[in-house]
Design an enzyme around this catalytic site. Structure first.
Site, PDB file in Angstrom:
ATOM      1  N   LYS A  17       0.759  -1.229   0.140  1.00 27.92           N
ATOM      2  CA  LYS A  17       0.239  -0.178   0.062  1.00 27.92           C
ATOM      3  C   LYS A  17       0.926   1.386  -0.096  1.00 27.92           C
ATOM      4  O   LYS A  17       0.352   2.196  -0.390  1.00 27.92           O
ATOM      5  CB  LYS A  17      -0.957  -0.081   1.240  1.00 27.92           C
ATOM      6  CG  LYS A  17      -2.039  -1.138   0.866  1.00 27.92           C
ATOM      7  CD  LYS A  17      -3.495  -1.032   1.562  1.00 27.92           C
ATOM      8  CE  LYS A  17      -4.343  -1.824   1.419  1.00 27.92           C
ATOM      9  NZ  LYS A  17      -5.655  -1.905   1.945  1.00 27.92           N
ATOM     10  N   LYS A  26      -4.339 -10.554  -5.123  1.00 27.73           N
ATOM     11  CA  LYS A  26      -5.702 -10.908  -4.505  1.00 27.73           C
ATOM     12  C   LYS A  26      -6.649  -9.980  -4.952  1.00 27.73           C
ATOM     13  O   LYS A  26      -6.514  -8.755  -5.322  1.00 27.73           O
ATOM     14  CB  LYS A  26      -5.721 -11.243  -2.986  1.00 27.73           C
ATOM     15  CG  LYS A  26      -5.671  -9.807  -2.550  1.00 27.73           C
ATOM     16  CD  LYS A  26      -5.944  -9.853  -0.883  1.00 27.73           C
ATOM     17  CE  LYS A  26      -6.053  -8.519  -0.244  1.00 27.73           C
ATOM     18  NZ  LYS A  26      -7.757  -8.277  -0.348  1.00 27.73           N
ATOM     19  N   LYS A  59     -10.949  -4.976  -2.666  1.00 25.45           N
ATOM     20  CA  LYS A  59     -12.306  -3.839  -2.740  1.00 25.45           C
ATOM     21  C   LYS A  59     -11.878  -2.342  -3.194  1.00 25.45           C
ATOM     22  O   LYS A  59     -12.609  -1.775  -3.917  1.00 25.45           O
ATOM     23  CB  LYS A  59     -13.330  -3.760  -1.543  1.00 25.45           C
ATOM     24  CG  LYS A  59     -12.735  -3.123  -0.328  1.00 25.45           C
ATOM     25  CD  LYS A  59     -13.980  -3.154   0.742  1.00 25.45           C
ATOM     26  CE  LYS A  59     -13.607  -4.008   1.899  1.00 25.45           C
ATOM     27  NZ  LYS A  59     -12.443  -3.630   2.634  1.00 25.45           N
TER      28      LYS A  59
HETATM   29  P1  ATP Z   1      -8.905  -3.137   0.678  1.00 27.12           P
HETATM   30  O1  ATP Z   1      -8.416  -3.245  -0.714  1.00 27.12           O
HETATM   31  O2  ATP Z   1      -9.352  -1.889   1.185  1.00 27.12           O
HETATM   32  O3  ATP Z   1      -7.626  -3.669   1.650  1.00 27.12           O
HETATM   33  P2  ATP Z   1     -10.002  -5.674   1.010  1.00 27.12           P
HETATM   34  O4  ATP Z   1     -10.686  -6.345  -0.111  1.00 27.12           O
HETATM   35  O5  ATP Z   1      -8.596  -6.216   1.382  1.00 27.12           O
HETATM   36  O6  ATP Z   1     -10.070  -4.207   1.057  1.00 27.12           O
HETATM   37  P3  ATP Z   1     -10.434  -5.810   3.749  1.00 27.12           P
HETATM   38  O7  ATP Z   1     -11.288  -4.934   4.480  1.00 27.12           O
HETATM   39  O8  ATP Z   1      -9.000  -5.207   3.925  1.00 27.12           O
HETATM   40  O9  ATP Z   1     -10.655  -6.044   2.414  1.00 27.12           O
HETATM   41  O10 ATP Z   1     -10.460  -7.167   4.566  1.00 27.12           O
HETATM   42  C1  ATP Z   1     -11.808  -7.525   4.885  1.00 27.12           C
HETATM   43  C2  ATP Z   1     -11.769  -9.061   5.149  1.00 27.12           C
HETATM   44  O11 ATP Z   1     -11.950  -9.789   3.751  1.00 27.12           O
HETATM   45  C3  ATP Z   1     -10.477  -9.711   5.700  1.00 27.12           C
HETATM   46  O12 ATP Z   1     -10.782 -10.688   6.437  1.00 27.12           O
HETATM   47  C4  ATP Z   1      -9.724 -10.292   4.571  1.00 27.12           C
HETATM   48  O13 ATP Z   1      -8.733 -11.203   5.132  1.00 27.12           O
HETATM   49  C5  ATP Z   1     -10.701 -10.685   3.588  1.00 27.12           C
HETATM   50  N1  ATP Z   1     -10.351 -10.481   2.200  1.00 27.12           N
HETATM   51  C6  ATP Z   1      -9.959  -9.626   1.383  1.00 27.12           C
HETATM   52  N2  ATP Z   1      -9.755  -9.647   0.295  1.00 27.12           N
HETATM   53  C7  ATP Z   1      -9.908 -11.203   0.210  1.00 27.12           C
HETATM   54  C8  ATP Z   1      -9.851 -12.039  -0.830  1.00 27.12           C
HETATM   55  N3  ATP Z   1      -9.485 -11.650  -2.123  1.00 27.12           N
HETATM   56  N4  ATP Z   1     -10.083 -13.512  -0.749  1.00 27.12           N
HETATM   57  C9  ATP Z   1     -10.689 -13.718   0.679  1.00 27.12           C
HETATM   58  N5  ATP Z   1     -10.488 -12.988   1.663  1.00 27.12           N
HETATM   59  C10 ATP Z   1     -10.412 -11.843   1.520  1.00 27.12           C
HETATM   60 MG    MG Z   2      -7.322  -5.534   2.929  1.00 30.79          MG
END
Ligand code: ATP
Ligand code: MG
Length: 327
Positions: A111, A193, A196
């Site tokens: 990040k 991965k 969002k």
């Molecule tokens: P950001 O990009 O803002 O970090 P993010 O998609 O990584 O968003 P988070 O809010 O950081 O989402 O994580 C929320 C939950 O979703 C955590 O438990 C994380 O491990 C899970 N998670 C995030 N991305 C994935 C993925 N690609 N596959 C499975 N679990 C995920």
């Molecule tokens: Mg995340």
């Protein structure tokens, strides 16, 4: 007694990765005696957020928590910034964290990339805040996706370090990841991965996407040119990601799917995967639409914050006593 805690950042509309890796499983964990599911907005502001958007995303995430089946009678749903102890314990955790260990975090390195001189300090101190989130409730179990492994490890280190210096106060939380679906990959770069906050809209399926968009995005998903449908993450990450999503949405194993698609092209797999995803999301979207404009949502979050505050303030007092911060 198990105490369960997990959080999601209101940093954008949730993706299929967030659902399959994390929040789908929260519903099972709410059956435990004590559980907390948090909207971690203070984590979200470690990268720039538009205030109005952040407020809307917070509300939307609360509605999604309920739409997937979290029940405020069984669990505590709340917003991180509404329980001041999170920031308070985060400060304490920063004082026992080492810059070196924070700089080694993969999420920080990713990040912080391409930000030059303007890397927010909060990106570096994200892990002590996350440790505080869990430790405030003396959490034992943390259901999260695979990407959170390092963050859970550093939380355990910090909890152990605190206990060692100031006396036994915190259990060391254990990470709980699903066997399948713990890491859903980006549709545009299946070696990364799905996230969002990814700016490329084609890379993610959002829980609130229309049926048309879901089909369009899956049709555009990156695959490879060998044209055989095989589950092989190493050599065929794109196809394997589609098979994993399909499998998680239909309950069929990836072996069954390989049999079913023998001799068929990627187009078939993509369209069927889209249908499977649409089926899973339809009831969630319907409940979401009923909930999003109700005032019930605010009431649930108010009550959740009050419940969380009770436990959090008790722990914070114990921490301050142990450290000599109280007269
Ligand atoms: P950001 O990009 O803002 O970090 P993010 O998609 O990584 O968003 P988070 O809010 O950081 O989402 O994580 C929320 C939950 O979703 C955590 O438990 C994380 O491990 C899970 N998670 C995030 N991305 C994935 C993925 N690609 N596959 C499975 N679990 C995920
Ligand atoms: Mg995340």
């Amino acid at each position: 007694m198990a105490v369960v805690f997990s959080g999601v950042q209101p940093s954008g509309t949730l993706t299929l990765g967030n659902y399959l890796g994390a929040i789908k499983h929260f519903v099972d964990y709410q059956e435990e005696e004590e559980s907390y599911f948090c909207i971690v907005n203070q984590h979200a502001i470690t990268v720039p957020q538009d205030p109005k958007q952040l407020r809307d995303n917070t509300r939307s995430l609360a509605a999604l928590y309920l739409a997937v089946g979290l029940d405020p009678k069984k669990t505590t749903l709340f917003v991180q910034s509404e329980v001041a102890e999170h920031a308070q314990l985060a400060w304490v955790m920063q004082t026992i964290s080492y810059v070196g260990e924070l700089e080694r975090m993969t999420q920080f390195k990713e990040k912080a990339q391409n930000r030059g001189e303007s890397i927010p300090a909060g990106l570096l101190t994200y892990p002590p805040l996350m440790a505080a989130d869990m430790l405030l409730y003396k959490t034992t179990d943390v259901p999260v996706g695979d990407d959170q492994k390092q963050h859970i490890e550093i939380t355990r280190d910090l909890a152990g370090r605190f206990n060692h210096r100031f006396g036994e106060l915190f259990p060391l939380p254990k990470m709980r990841t699903p066997k399948v679906g713990a890491r859903i990959m980006s549709l545009q770069d299946p070696t990364k991965k799905m996230s969002k906050s990814d700016a490329n809209q084609n890379a993610t399926i959002r829980l609130l996407d229309s049926e048309k968009d879901i089909l369009k995005k899956l049709k555009r998903a990156q695959t490879d040119s060998d044209n055989t449908i095989r589950f092989d993450k190493e050599n065929k990450p794109g196809v394997s990601n589609l098979l994993a999503i399909h499998s998680l949405c239909t309950g069929k194993t990836t072996e069954q799917l390989e049999q079913e698609y023998m001799g068929k092209g990627y187009g078939h797999l993509k369209v069927d995967t889209a249908e499977a995803v649409i089926e899973i999301l339809r009831p969630i979207q319907a409940r979401y639409n009923e909930l999003i404009s109700t005032s019930e949502l605010d009431l649930i979050l108010d009550e959740g914050a009050a419940k969380a505050r009770e436990v959090a303030s008790r722990t914070m007092k114990e921490v301050e006593h142990a450290m000599g911060l109280r007269r």
